[in-house]
Design an enzyme around this catalytic site. Structure first.
Site: not given
Length: 194
Positions: A13-15, A22, A156, A169
């Site tokens: 995901t996130g690509a 990603g 992160s 976040y």
């Protein structure tokens, strides 16, 4: 690296972009022989300083195919309640079982706590924690018998150092840390874990 993942399927995901994390993950998996399924969402990247060209997801898929693997992608908004289930169903229908799930999608609006709103908190939660948890659940429900299946959830470093302007976040990515530690496969209770 060889083709150690030949015959395996991966969902990343996130690509959305050619130069993003990603894309780098998808390239590494493809070079190892895995067929690639991408989840992307251009609307988010358009709002960011780096931006995104409309054709970038298709260019990324075309490049992955030059590595000798099958590659498909679908644009799905993971902030919607049914987004994760929809994405999983689409990619599985297109290329079959998923052996590797990489939850890389992210959402971030750097705002200090005194300016934070409930709506922004909800959006972070929906993309980071809800979508990740639902994708993990779909993986276990549908592909738990896949030999050697793996879930990789990206965070992160929010548990290592403070992120005062990225509280929503940090909090929701921190939730992914807790989720990951508690997924049964991480404790050899999940039938498909090795």
């Amino acid at each position: 690296m060889g083709k150690s993942l030949g015959g395996k399927g991966a969902l990343v995901t996130g690509a959305t972009r050619l130069a993003g994390l990603g894309a780098a993950i998808a390239h590494a998996l493809a070079r190892a022989g895995a067929d690639i399924r991408l989840g992307y969402f251009r609307a988010y990247d358009r709002q960011q300083p780096w931006g995104v060209k409309d054709a970038e997801p298709q260019e990324l898929l075309a490049h992955l195919r030059t590595l000798g693997v099958r590659a498909v992608g679908f644009e799905v908004d993971l902030s919607h309640p049914e987004g994760a289930t929809e994405l999983f169903a689409l990619v599985r229908e297109a290329l079959g079982p998923i052996h590797i799930l990489v939850n890389n999608a992210a959402y971030s609006t750097p705002v200090p706590i005194e300016q934070r709103t409930g709506e922004a908190l909800d959006h972070h939660y929906a993309v980071h924690l809800r979508a990740t948890a639902l994708l993990c659940a779909e993986f276990v429900r549908r592909d738990q018998s896949v030999s050697g299946g793996r879930i990789i959830n990206l965070t992160s470093g929010q548990g290592i150092f403070p992120m005062p302007t990225e509280l929503a976040y940090a909090a929701t990515k921190g939730g992914i840390d807790a989720l990951t530690r508690s997924i049964p496969g991480n404790h050899d209770h999940w039938p498909g874990s090795r």
